[in-house]
Scaffold this motif. Structure first.
Motif, PDB file in Angstrom:
ATOM      1  N   GLN A   1       1.416  -1.354   0.315  1.00  0.00           N
ATOM      2  CA  GLN A   1      -0.155  -0.197   0.180  1.00  0.00           C
ATOM      3  C   GLN A   1       0.977   1.191   0.373  1.00  0.00           C
ATOM      4  O   GLN A   1       1.676   1.666   0.359  1.00  0.00           O
ATOM      5  CB  GLN A   1      -1.064  -0.085   1.548  1.00  0.00           C
ATOM      6  CG  GLN A   1      -1.695   1.010   1.333  1.00  0.00           C
ATOM      7  CD  GLN A   1      -2.765   1.099   0.190  1.00  0.00           C
ATOM      8  OE1 GLN A   1      -3.183   0.096  -0.471  1.00  0.00           O
ATOM      9  NE2 GLN A   1      -2.511   2.519  -0.581  1.00  0.00           N
ATOM     10  N   VAL A   2       0.725   2.446  -1.040  1.00  0.00           N
ATOM     11  CA  VAL A   2       1.433   3.294  -0.937  1.00  0.00           C
ATOM     12  C   VAL A   2       1.038   4.197  -0.153  1.00  0.00           C
ATOM     13  O   VAL A   2      -0.356   4.184   0.805  1.00  0.00           O
ATOM     14  CB  VAL A   2       1.019   4.117  -2.169  1.00  0.00           C
ATOM     15  CG1 VAL A   2       2.168   3.266  -3.208  1.00  0.00           C
ATOM     16  CG2 VAL A   2       0.013   4.809  -2.554  1.00  0.00           C
ATOM     17  N   GLN A   3       1.692   5.455   0.641  1.00  0.00           N
ATOM     18  CA  GLN A   3       1.485   6.025   1.681  1.00  0.00           C
ATOM     19  C   GLN A   3       1.086   7.892   1.021  1.00  0.00           C
ATOM     20  O   GLN A   3       1.922   8.109  -0.061  1.00  0.00           O
ATOM     21  CB  GLN A   3       2.805   6.236   2.215  1.00  0.00           C
ATOM     22  CG  GLN A   3       3.577   4.971   3.433  1.00  0.00           C
ATOM     23  CD  GLN A   3       2.391   4.983   3.961  1.00  0.00           C
ATOM     24  OE1 GLN A   3       1.232   5.108   4.925  1.00  0.00           O
ATOM     25  NE2 GLN A   3       1.684   3.390   4.432  1.00  0.00           N
ATOM     26  N   THR A   4       0.317   8.218   1.354  1.00  0.00           N
ATOM     27  CA  THR A   4       0.096   8.980   0.658  1.00  0.00           C
ATOM     28  C   THR A   4      -0.646  10.104   1.931  1.00  0.00           C
ATOM     29  O   THR A   4      -0.529   9.552   3.226  1.00  0.00           O
ATOM     30  CB  THR A   4      -1.188   9.272  -0.542  1.00  0.00           C
ATOM     31  OG1 THR A   4      -2.427   8.566   0.301  1.00  0.00           O
ATOM     32  CG2 THR A   4      -1.478   8.601  -1.244  1.00  0.00           C
ATOM     33  N   GLU A   5      -0.534  11.132   1.838  1.00  0.00           N
ATOM     34  CA  GLU A   5      -0.254  12.514   2.372  1.00  0.00           C
ATOM     35  C   GLU A   5      -2.115  12.703   3.060  1.00  0.00           C
ATOM     36  O   GLU A   5      -3.088  12.272   2.279  1.00  0.00           O
ATOM     37  CB  GLU A   5      -0.485  13.569   1.680  1.00  0.00           C
ATOM     38  CG  GLU A   5       0.943  13.862   2.708  1.00  0.00           C
ATOM     39  CD  GLU A   5       1.278  15.534   1.004  1.00  0.00           C
ATOM     40  OE1 GLU A   5       0.883  16.755   0.983  1.00  0.00           O
ATOM     41  OE2 GLU A   5       2.950  15.416   0.485  1.00  0.00           O
ATOM     42  N   VAL A   6      -2.788  12.557   3.902  1.00  0.00           N
ATOM     43  CA  VAL A   6      -4.174  12.691   4.125  1.00  0.00           C
ATOM     44  C   VAL A   6      -4.620  13.629   4.904  1.00  0.00           C
ATOM     45  O   VAL A   6      -3.789  14.021   6.159  1.00  0.00           O
ATOM     46  CB  VAL A   6      -4.325  10.859   5.309  1.00  0.00           C
ATOM     47  CG1 VAL A   6      -6.108  10.762   5.606  1.00  0.00           C
ATOM     48  CG2 VAL A   6      -3.617   9.530   4.934  1.00  0.00           C
ATOM     49  N   PRO A   7      -5.665  14.000   4.284  1.00  0.00           N
ATOM     50  CA  PRO A   7      -6.208  15.337   4.916  1.00  0.00           C
ATOM     51  C   PRO A   7      -6.871  14.660   6.216  1.00  0.00           C
ATOM     52  O   PRO A   7      -6.964  13.747   6.714  1.00  0.00           O
ATOM     53  CB  PRO A   7      -7.585  16.247   3.889  1.00  0.00           C
ATOM     54  CG  PRO A   7      -7.386  15.196   2.790  1.00  0.00           C
ATOM     55  CD  PRO A   7      -6.251  13.876   3.190  1.00  0.00           C
ATOM     56  N   PRO A   8      -6.801  15.846   7.102  1.00  0.00           N
ATOM     57  CA  PRO A   8      -7.384  15.893   8.860  1.00  0.00           C
ATOM     58  C   PRO A   8      -8.533  15.333   8.138  1.00  0.00           C
ATOM     59  O   PRO A   8      -9.714  16.678   7.630  1.00  0.00           O
ATOM     60  CB  PRO A   8      -7.047  17.321   9.786  1.00  0.00           C
ATOM     61  CG  PRO A   8      -6.300  18.203   8.226  1.00  0.00           C
ATOM     62  CD  PRO A   8      -5.999  17.119   7.164  1.00  0.00           C
ATOM     63  N   PRO A   9      -9.167  14.801   9.167  1.00  0.00           N
ATOM     64  CA  PRO A   9     -11.162  15.231   9.193  1.00  0.00           C
ATOM     65  C   PRO A   9     -11.612  16.012   9.517  1.00  0.00           C
ATOM     66  O   PRO A   9     -10.627  16.693   9.973  1.00  0.00           O
ATOM     67  CB  PRO A   9     -11.016  13.494  10.383  1.00  0.00           C
ATOM     68  CG  PRO A   9      -9.725  13.426  10.958  1.00  0.00           C
ATOM     69  CD  PRO A   9      -8.340  13.878  10.228  1.00  0.00           C
ATOM     70  N   VAL A  10     -12.366  16.338   8.993  1.00  0.00           N
ATOM     71  CA  VAL A  10     -12.980  17.297   9.486  1.00  0.00           C
ATOM     72  C   VAL A  10     -14.928  17.074   9.822  1.00  0.00           C
ATOM     73  O   VAL A  10     -15.228  16.482  10.119  1.00  0.00           O
ATOM     74  CB  VAL A  10     -13.974  18.162   7.437  1.00  0.00           C
ATOM     75  CG1 VAL A  10     -14.986  18.609   7.954  1.00  0.00           C
ATOM     76  CG2 VAL A  10     -12.627  17.992   6.977  1.00  0.00           C
TER      77      VAL A  10
END
Length: 374
Positions: free
Chosen positions: A41-50
C-alpha cells in the motif's frame, strides 16, 4: 523551475514548448511512475478529518459484467464494487443523486484504491466543506496480470464497455440516481486516469464531466531493444501463478499486451508481446499505438466538446507530467475548455488530498443535481 499549485485555464494561442517523448516505452513509464505501488500500500498525505462530517453509507456489492463474459484470461465476470452513499440516503427516500465513477490504477483493486484515496473519510470531508452530496462508485478492474487498462480485449474482457454500460446500468437500476449523462462524472488515477481519458473520449453519451488524475499510457510506444532477461521471464509464464511471481515491469508488459494485443490463437496467455526473439514486432506495436489516447484523440474531438467540464492534474515530480501536459495542450489546440493543474507532489503522494479537495468539488460544481439539466 519549480512549479507548485499552478492552475492553468486554456487560452487561444497558448504557447508552451514540451519535450517530445513518443519514443518512451509505455511500460517503462509505468514502472518509473508507479514504482511506489510495488509495496502492499502506498503512503499518501491524508487530509485531517473535517469536524462535523457525517458518516457515509458504504456498500460492498457485486456487479455482473456482460461485457466480460467469455474472456480468455478467466478474469472474474462478477466484479467487486464499492458504493458510497450520502448519510441521509436511506431516510430521504425521494431524493436522487448524481454519480461519480472513480477508477483505480495499475496493480491495485477497488479495496486498495479506497485506502489510497482514504474513502469514506475524504468524501465525508468534501461534503462537510460544502461539496454537494453525490454517490461515489469504485469498481474493481484488477485482472490476472494486475490491470485491465480499461480496454476492450477478448483476452481480458471488454472493461471499457463494462464501465460505460454494465456498471452504469446497474447503478442506475439499483440506486436513486439522475440517470442522465449530465449527472454522471468519470475520474481515475494513473491507469485509471488513462481509463477515464479513453472511456471519456469514446462515451460522451454516458458521462457529462471528466477528471483525469496523473494519467498513464497516453503516448504510443516506439520500438526499443528487447530486454533479454524480461523476455525470458515472460516466455516462461504459463499460469496466473507464474505471472504473480514476475517483477512489476514484466507483469505490466503482460497486462498491456493482454489489453492491447490480444491473440485468441496464442495460448496459454492469449496475447502477443511487442518483442519476440529479441526483435521488435511492428504489428504489435501498431496495436499498442492504436490504444494510445494521444494517437486517437483527434477522432473524438466532437465527443470531447460535449463535456460540461474537463479537468486534468499531475504532480510536478511525476514521471507522467510531460504526456499529461500534452493532453492538456491538444485540448487547447482544438479550443476545448479544460483546467490543468501542476501541483507539488509525486505520482501518489497527494491522491487523497486531491480527491477530497479538488476532484469532488469539481464534480460538485459541474454535475447536474436536478432533473432536466442540459
Amino acid at each position: 523551475m519549480a512549479v507548485s499549485n499552478v492552475l492553468v485555464e486554456h487560452r487561444s494561442g497558448r504557447d508552451m514548448t514540451l519535450t517530445t517523448n513518443f519514443a518512451r516505452v509505455m511500460t517503462l513509464v509505468m514502472i518509473v511512475a508507479l514504482a511506489p505501488q510495488l509495496a502492499a500500500q502506498v503512503q499518501t498525505e491524508v487530509p485531517p478529518p473535517v469536524p462535523g462530517a457525517k458518516p457515509l453509507i458504504v456498500e460492498h456489492i457485486k456487479v455482473h459484467g456482460a461485457a466480460l463474459e467469455g474472456n480468455l484470461e478467466g478474469d472474474a465476470v462478477d466484479r467487486d464494487v464499492l458504493v458510497f452513499l450520502p448519510s441521509m440516503y436511506a431516510k430521504e427516500k425521494s431524493r436522487r443523486y448524481p454519480v461519480v465513477y472513480a477508477l483505480h490504477g495499475y496493480s491495485i483493486g477497488a479495496e486498495q484504491w479506497s485506502h489510497e484515496i482514504q474513502v469514506p473519510q475524504t468524501i465525508e470531508g468534501a461534503f462537510a466543506q460544502g461539496a454537494k452530496e453525490m454517490i461515489v462508485v469504485l469498481p474493481d478492474s484488477k485482472t490476472v496480470h494486475n490491470g485491465s487498462m480499461y480496454s476492450s480485449s477478448v483476452t481480458t474482457g471488454d472493461f471499457e464497455q463494462f464501465i460505460a454500460h454494465d456498471l452504469v446500468t446497474y447503478i442506475d437500476s439499483h440506486y436513486r440516481t439522475f440517470p442522465t449523462r449530465e449527472s454522471r462524472g468519470l475520474v481515475g488515477h494513473s491507469m485509471g486516469g488513462y481509463g477515464a481519458t479513453r472511456i471519456g473520449m469514446k462515451h460522451a453519451d454516458v458521462f457529462g464531466s471528466l477528471y483525469s488524475m496523473s494519467p498513464c499510457c497516453l503516448s504510443p510506444r516506439a520500438a526499443r531493444p528487447a530486454n533479454p532477461e524480461i523476455e525470458k521471464a515472460l516466455e516462461a509464464v504459463k499460469t496466473p501463478e507464474d505471472s504473480a511471481k514476475l517483477q512489476f515491469f514484466a507483469r505490466a508488459q503482460l497486462a498491456s499486451a493482454a489489453a492491447w494485443s490480444p491473440d485468441p490463437k496464442n495460448p496459454p496467455l492469449y496475447l502477443d508481446l511487442p518483442t519476440k526473439n529479441g526483435e521488435a514486432q511492428p504489428e504489435v506495436l501498431a496495436k499498442w499505438t492504436a490504444n494510445a489516447p494521444l494517437a486517437f484523440i483527434d477522432q473524438y474531438i466532437g465527443n470531447l466538446r460535449r463535456y460540461r467540464a474537463i479537468a486534468i492534474d499531475v504532480g510536478d515530480q511525476d514521471g507522467l507530467r510531460v504526456d499529461t501536459e500534452k493532453l492538456h495542450d491538444v485540448l487547447g489546440k482544438y479550443g476545448i475548455a479544460n483546467s490543468f493543474e501542476l501541483y507539488s507532489g509525486t505520482h501518489t503522494s497527494r491522491v487523497a488530498d486531491r480527491f477530497q479537495n479538488h476532484v469532488l468539488p469539481f464534480f460538485s460544481k459541474n454535475l447536474c443535481f436536478q432533473a432536466g439539466c442540459k
